[in-house]
Design an enzyme around this catalytic site. Sequence first.
Site, PDB file in Angstrom:
ATOM      1  N   ASP A 277     -41.485 -37.295   1.828  1.00 14.77           N
ATOM      2  CA  ASP A 277     -41.173 -38.150   2.915  1.00 14.77           C
ATOM      3  C   ASP A 277     -39.639 -38.207   2.965  1.00 14.77           C
ATOM      4  OD1 ASP A 277     -41.716 -38.701   5.457  1.00 14.77           O
ATOM      5  OD2 ASP A 277     -42.604 -40.858   4.840  1.00 14.77           O
TER       6      ASP A 277
ATOM      7  N   ALA B 164     -37.851 -45.844   6.632  1.00 11.26           N
ATOM      8  CA  ALA B 164     -37.842 -45.034   7.350  1.00 11.26           C
ATOM      9  C   ALA B 164     -37.680 -43.729   6.291  1.00 11.26           C
ATOM     10  CB  ALA B 164     -36.451 -45.057   8.085  1.00 11.26           C
TER      11      ALA B 164
END
Length: 391
Positions: free
Chosen positions: A270, A305
């Site tokens: 990710d 994030a």
Amino acid sequence: MTADRTALAGARLVLPGGVIDAGRISVEGARIAGLGGEVEPGDLDLTGHTVVPGFVDLHVHGGGGASYASGIAEEALTAARTHLEHGTTTTMASTVTGEIDEVCRQAAVLSELVEDGVLAGIHFEGPFISHNRCGAHRPDLLRDPDPALVRKLADAGRGHTKMFTLAPELPGGLESVRMLSDLGIIAAVGHTDSDYEVTLRAIDAGATVATHLFNAMPGIQHRAPGPIVALLEDERVTVELVNDGIHLHPSVVELAYGTAGAERVALITDAMGAAGMGDGLYPLGPLQVRVENGVARLVEGGSIAGSTLTLDVAFRRAVTVLGLSLNQAVTSLSTVPARLLGLGDTIGTLEAGKHADLVVLDSDSYELVAVMRRGEWIVGADRFARAGNPA
């Protein structure tokens, strides 16, 4: 340097049937020609090293200071190269929430790189996700998963759309899952406020992946098990985990392995643009991210994030922190994601006839030493002496 015909000898090899010491891999062109045999003069001496199949990342947004959501081919190439140098020989390109037409434009650029063999496919994460669990996605751009809009994005990938993350509880969610499944596109449950029952319905409709399980979804409650339990308990579902020590506590990762087993876990990064870089400010789609001490958070609001993780670090943590066996780590970093993408016949394990996608690790520290993709050394080619030659 292309290994038209070479052999790697003396290494520990992590094979589908187990781990062997002092093994030998012969490579011809882009493929593994065979395993075993006597050491010959000219073989590369990999004594003290461990060889595993190249890593496969299902979920990555960027790296090397570049983002797949930029819609710029050069940035996408930089991101892919950064992760390749850290052992990810097969990579998906993940987008982030944006205006539909802009994400379609990004998909057109990324699809060309799939056709060039740089990327394995496109993963759309957003905009069809929950406002309550949006994480690092811009709330004002989120939409309900209208099947017509979902199909528009899927088609923008020009046949290379591999996965779609959405929240099935939203209007059109279950219908979109069915449509994606019918199209042969992986439907993933993520950034969701779904409950246990709706998640089960999504799985029955064809959802087969949990996007970064535990993150951006309700936690487990004793009378409201939520999506996590539904996704963990169903054998049809592969669960993504971000094993960076930030997204998840090690005990939570161990819980997932204890419930689902390595055969249903895909370790992902990710990662956003800061992967392979230092602290600083980076874009993530239309949002700004500040990285401090390797932790990426939105400038506005402070939500996590993505990550700055690379899969060589995820592998090392899996073995040295979680205590997974080498075979379990390989399963989750290579075999499971390769199979999920329909590429299990060519990558994901060390077997004759498969692509020569190899990661060489130090056998003591599990630090990355070298990477080979399709028979070509990417990094580390000069680190090994040849058998029969002085070091």
